[in-house]
Design an enzyme around this catalytic site. Structure first.
Site, PDB file in Angstrom:
ATOM      1  N   ALA A  65     -12.614   7.193  23.336  1.00 19.18           N
ATOM      2  CA  ALA A  65     -11.580   6.365  24.169  1.00 19.18           C
ATOM      3  C   ALA A  65     -10.603   5.960  22.703  1.00 19.18           C
ATOM      4  O   ALA A  65     -11.032   6.225  21.568  1.00 19.18           O
ATOM      5  CB  ALA A  65     -12.167   5.197  24.725  1.00 19.18           C
ATOM      6  N   GLY A 108     -16.521   8.025  24.413  1.00 18.48           N
ATOM      7  CA  GLY A 108     -15.931   8.679  25.820  1.00 18.48           C
ATOM      8  C   GLY A 108     -15.870   9.888  25.862  1.00 18.48           C
ATOM      9  O   GLY A 108     -15.981  10.484  27.061  1.00 18.48           O
ATOM     10  N   GLU A 111     -19.271  10.944  26.770  1.00 18.92           N
ATOM     11  CA  GLU A 111     -19.373  10.641  28.017  1.00 18.92           C
ATOM     12  C   GLU A 111     -18.665  11.695  29.119  1.00 18.92           C
ATOM     13  O   GLU A 111     -19.330  12.053  30.139  1.00 18.92           O
ATOM     14  CB  GLU A 111     -18.901   9.064  28.313  1.00 18.92           C
ATOM     15  CG  GLU A 111     -19.712   8.187  27.696  1.00 18.92           C
ATOM     16  CD  GLU A 111     -19.379   6.693  27.565  1.00 18.92           C
ATOM     17  OE1 GLU A 111     -18.055   6.796  27.300  1.00 18.92           O
ATOM     18  OE2 GLU A 111     -19.829   6.107  27.732  1.00 18.92           O
ATOM     19  N   GLU A 131     -20.004   3.534  19.345  1.00 19.32           N
ATOM     20  CA  GLU A 131     -19.233   2.421  19.870  1.00 19.32           C
ATOM     21  C   GLU A 131     -19.970   1.398  19.096  1.00 19.32           C
ATOM     22  O   GLU A 131     -19.238   0.394  18.779  1.00 19.32           O
ATOM     23  CB  GLU A 131     -19.573   2.322  21.474  1.00 19.32           C
ATOM     24  CG  GLU A 131     -18.421   3.176  22.290  1.00 19.32           C
ATOM     25  CD  GLU A 131     -19.224   4.366  22.745  1.00 19.32           C
ATOM     26  OE1 GLU A 131     -20.419   4.850  22.120  1.00 19.32           O
ATOM     27  OE2 GLU A 131     -18.968   5.314  23.736  1.00 19.32           O
TER      28      GLU A 131
HETATM   29  N1  DAK Z   1      -9.134   6.523  18.877  1.00 14.83           N
HETATM   30  C1  DAK Z   1      -7.904   6.645  18.131  1.00 14.83           C
HETATM   31  N2  DAK Z   1      -7.549   7.193  17.205  1.00 14.83           N
HETATM   32  C2  DAK Z   1      -8.703   8.262  16.802  1.00 14.83           C
HETATM   33  C3  DAK Z   1     -10.130   8.260  17.343  1.00 14.83           C
HETATM   34  C4  DAK Z   1     -10.288   7.273  18.563  1.00 14.83           C
HETATM   35  N3  DAK Z   1     -11.491   7.125  18.950  1.00 14.83           N
HETATM   36  N4  DAK Z   1     -10.719   9.207  16.599  1.00 14.83           N
HETATM   37  C5  DAK Z   1     -10.096   9.573  15.751  1.00 14.83           C
HETATM   38  N5  DAK Z   1      -8.875   9.037  15.544  1.00 14.83           N
HETATM   39  C6  DAK Z   1      -7.352   9.355  14.928  1.00 14.83           C
HETATM   40  C7  DAK Z   1      -7.732   8.637  13.625  1.00 14.83           C
HETATM   41  O1  DAK Z   1      -7.402   7.436  13.362  1.00 14.83           O
HETATM   42  C8  DAK Z   1      -6.838   9.651  12.651  1.00 14.83           C
HETATM   43  O2  DAK Z   1      -5.521   9.020  13.037  1.00 14.83           O
HETATM   44  P1  DAK Z   1      -4.395   8.782  11.671  1.00 14.83           P
HETATM   45  O3  DAK Z   1      -5.002   7.682  11.091  1.00 14.83           O
HETATM   46  O4  DAK Z   1      -4.338  10.037  11.193  1.00 14.83           O
HETATM   47  O5  DAK Z   1      -3.092   8.468  12.522  1.00 14.83           O
HETATM   48  C9  DAK Z   1      -6.973  10.981  13.410  1.00 14.83           C
HETATM   49  O6  DAK Z   1      -7.621  10.865  14.601  1.00 14.83           O
HETATM   50  C10 DAK Z   1      -8.044  11.919  12.432  1.00 14.83           C
HETATM   51  O7  DAK Z   1      -9.206  11.021  12.335  1.00 14.83           O
HETATM   52  P2  DAK Z   1      -9.921  10.941  11.055  1.00 14.83           P
HETATM   53  O8  DAK Z   1      -8.968  10.931   9.870  1.00 14.83           O
HETATM   54  O9  DAK Z   1     -10.639   9.816  11.135  1.00 14.83           O
HETATM   55  O10 DAK Z   1     -10.593  11.895  10.935  1.00 14.83           O
HETATM   56  P3  DAK Z   1     -12.143  12.512  10.218  1.00 14.83           P
HETATM   57  O11 DAK Z   1     -12.350  13.867  10.048  1.00 14.83           O
HETATM   58  O12 DAK Z   1     -11.943  11.673   8.886  1.00 14.83           O
HETATM   59  O13 DAK Z   1     -13.122  11.776  10.990  1.00 14.83           O
HETATM   60  C11 DAK Z   1     -14.100  11.069  13.179  1.00 14.83           C
HETATM   61  C12 DAK Z   1     -13.433  12.149  12.369  1.00 14.83           C
HETATM   62  C13 DAK Z   1     -14.330  11.606  14.573  1.00 14.83           C
HETATM   63  C14 DAK Z   1     -15.870  10.766  12.624  1.00 14.83           C
HETATM   64  C15 DAK Z   1     -13.443   9.660  13.004  1.00 14.83           C
HETATM   65  O14 DAK Z   1     -12.224   9.845  13.399  1.00 14.83           O
HETATM   66  C16 DAK Z   1     -14.191   8.751  13.884  1.00 14.83           C
HETATM   67  O15 DAK Z   1     -15.295   7.988  13.614  1.00 14.83           O
HETATM   68  N6  DAK Z   1     -13.496   8.280  15.026  1.00 14.83           N
HETATM   69  C17 DAK Z   1     -13.860   7.570  16.267  1.00 14.83           C
HETATM   70  C18 DAK Z   1     -15.160   7.834  16.890  1.00 14.83           C
HETATM   71  C19 DAK Z   1     -15.371   6.715  17.999  1.00 14.83           C
HETATM   72  O16 DAK Z   1     -15.984   5.651  17.309  1.00 14.83           O
HETATM   73  N7  DAK Z   1     -15.631   7.023  19.022  1.00 14.83           N
HETATM   74  C20 DAK Z   1     -15.856   5.921  20.049  1.00 14.83           C
HETATM   75  C21 DAK Z   1     -14.528   5.359  20.479  1.00 14.83           C
HETATM   76  S1  DAK Z   1     -14.844   4.159  21.526  1.00 14.83           S
HETATM   77  C22 DAK Z   1     -13.805   3.143  29.160  1.00 14.83           C
HETATM   78  C23 DAK Z   1     -14.150   4.436  28.945  1.00 14.83           C
HETATM   79  C24 DAK Z   1     -14.672   5.061  27.648  1.00 14.83           C
HETATM   80  C25 DAK Z   1     -14.803   4.240  26.879  1.00 14.83           C
HETATM   81  C26 DAK Z   1     -14.426   2.775  27.056  1.00 14.83           C
HETATM   82  C27 DAK Z   1     -14.076   2.258  28.089  1.00 14.83           C
HETATM   83  N8  DAK Z   1     -13.604   2.732  30.529  1.00 14.83           N
HETATM   84  C28 DAK Z   1     -13.250   3.572  31.510  1.00 14.83           C
HETATM   85  C29 DAK Z   1     -12.873   1.284  30.492  1.00 14.83           C
HETATM   86  C30 DAK Z   1     -15.250   4.876  25.393  1.00 14.83           C
HETATM   87  C31 DAK Z   1     -15.086   4.101  24.543  1.00 14.83           C
HETATM   88  C32 DAK Z   1     -15.333   5.086  23.048  1.00 14.83           C
HETATM   89  O17 DAK Z   1     -15.096   5.904  23.095  1.00 14.83           O
END
Ligand code: DAK
Length: 257
Positions: A65, A108, A111, A131
């Site tokens: 997400a 997400g 998921e 998360e």
């Molecule tokens: N959200 C926003 N931006 C994201 C992102 C995300 N989840 N993942 C990556 N990006 C963005 C980065 O910020 C970066 O943007 P800029 O800074 O260049 O503007 C760009 O994508 C490229 O990412 P990186 O520079 O970080 O790339 P790397 O290769 O170094 O790293 C990575 C890739 C996938 C390991 C890293 O980006 C990362 O850790 N991303 C976050 C992964 C994460 O924590 N995902 C879980 C998020 S929480 C719901 C439904 C679903 C959910 C919640 C509620 N409801 C229905 C209410 C789900 C929650 C989640 O998924």
């Protein structure tokens, strides 16, 4: 549609839906999810379509997400936005959906892949529920579907450490159907869809419904429990710190508050 590309007849009777926010690794913003819901509902009503493939790009299926759009929200904001209704509507699609996954399928994104009926993965696919690293918990079924798919021990490990697993490991736990070289994952998903579209669409719909029913009674209860706890994390300082740390590209300093 801005963040979704739909090809209704990618192959006869097979629709291809591509998540398209490449710069953000297909982070699932509310707008992207609404577009996806609209596209899937429309394909579900279209008699010329018998199977749907959801894919991203080689680098990412979806990295979760959109953290940037959630970072400042309170628990009550999250409750009122009610993004779950969009996810619930996607869950109700009757036609078979295959996820063709390459690169990141996180949070997400993992998921969403698990909400599909089958997953074809490229060798480069990485699955995870990270998360916990940003001070929250899975919110769209991760604690429930992952546990069903891989069993309690592995699900607990992935949800509590946030670590990623590769495609072969995912295959060994039964999370994905097949792993193929990166240049083949879409082709392989299409081959699987081609087999299914030859069957009676009525029997396919009923079979999908019946397989899902094997755990859905418990799933509803589990999902609603997960949602309440997910909202609750937004009442913590750790959620604010975790998401801020992600945006500032540093490690989060959790205080347990
Ligand atoms: N959200 C926003 N931006 C994201 C992102 C995300 N989840 N993942 C990556 N990006 C963005 C980065 O910020 C970066 O943007 P800029 O800074 O260049 O503007 C760009 O994508 C490229 O990412 P990186 O520079 O970080 O790339 P790397 O290769 O170094 O790293 C990575 C890739 C996938 C390991 C890293 O980006 C990362 O850790 N991303 C976050 C992964 C994460 O924590 N995902 C879980 C998020 S929480 C719901 C439904 C679903 C959910 C919640 C509620 N409801 C229905 C209410 C789900 C929650 C989640 O998924």
């Amino acid at each position: 549609m801005e963040f979704i590309k739909v090809t209704e007849q990618h192959e006869p009777a097979i629709a291809l839906v591509q998540l398209y926010r490449p710069k953000e690794l297909n982070a699932l913003s509310p707008q992207l999810m609404q577009e996806l819901r609209d596209a899937l509902q429309q394909l579900d009503r279209n008699d010329a379509v018998r199977a749907i493939i959801i894919t991203g790009n080689e680098q990412a299926f979806a990295a979760g997400a959109d953290i940037k759009q959630m970072a400042d929200k309170s628990a009550i904001d999250m409750l009122l936005i009610d993004q779950f209704s969009t996810w619930d509507q996607i869950r109700k699609v009757k036609k078979p959906i295959i996820a063709a996954v390459s690169g990141f399928a996180l949070g997400g994104g993992c998921e969403l892949a698990m909400m599909c009926d089958m997953i074809i993965a490229s060798e480069t696919a990485k699955f995870g529920q990270p998360e916990i690293k940003i001070g929250v918990i899975p919110g769209a079924g991760g604690t429930q579907r992952l546990t069903k798919a891989v069993g309690k021990a592995k699900a607990m490990e992935l949800v509590l450490t946030g670590r990623f697993i590769g495609a072969e490991e995912a295959l060994s736990y039964g999370l994905v159907n097949k792993v193929v070289p990166v240049e083949m994952y879409l082709y392989e998903a299409i081959q699987l869809a081609k087999e299914i579209v030859q069957m009676s669409p009525i029997a396919v719909q009923l079979a999908k419904e019946a397989v899902n029913r094997s755990f859905e009674t418990h799933l509803d209860e589990g999902l609603s429990f997960e949602r309440k706890n997910f909202y609750l994390t937004f009442a913590s300082e750790d959620q604010k710190e975790g998401m801020k740390a992600f945006m500032e590209r540093r490690k989060a300093d959790f205080k347990g508050k």
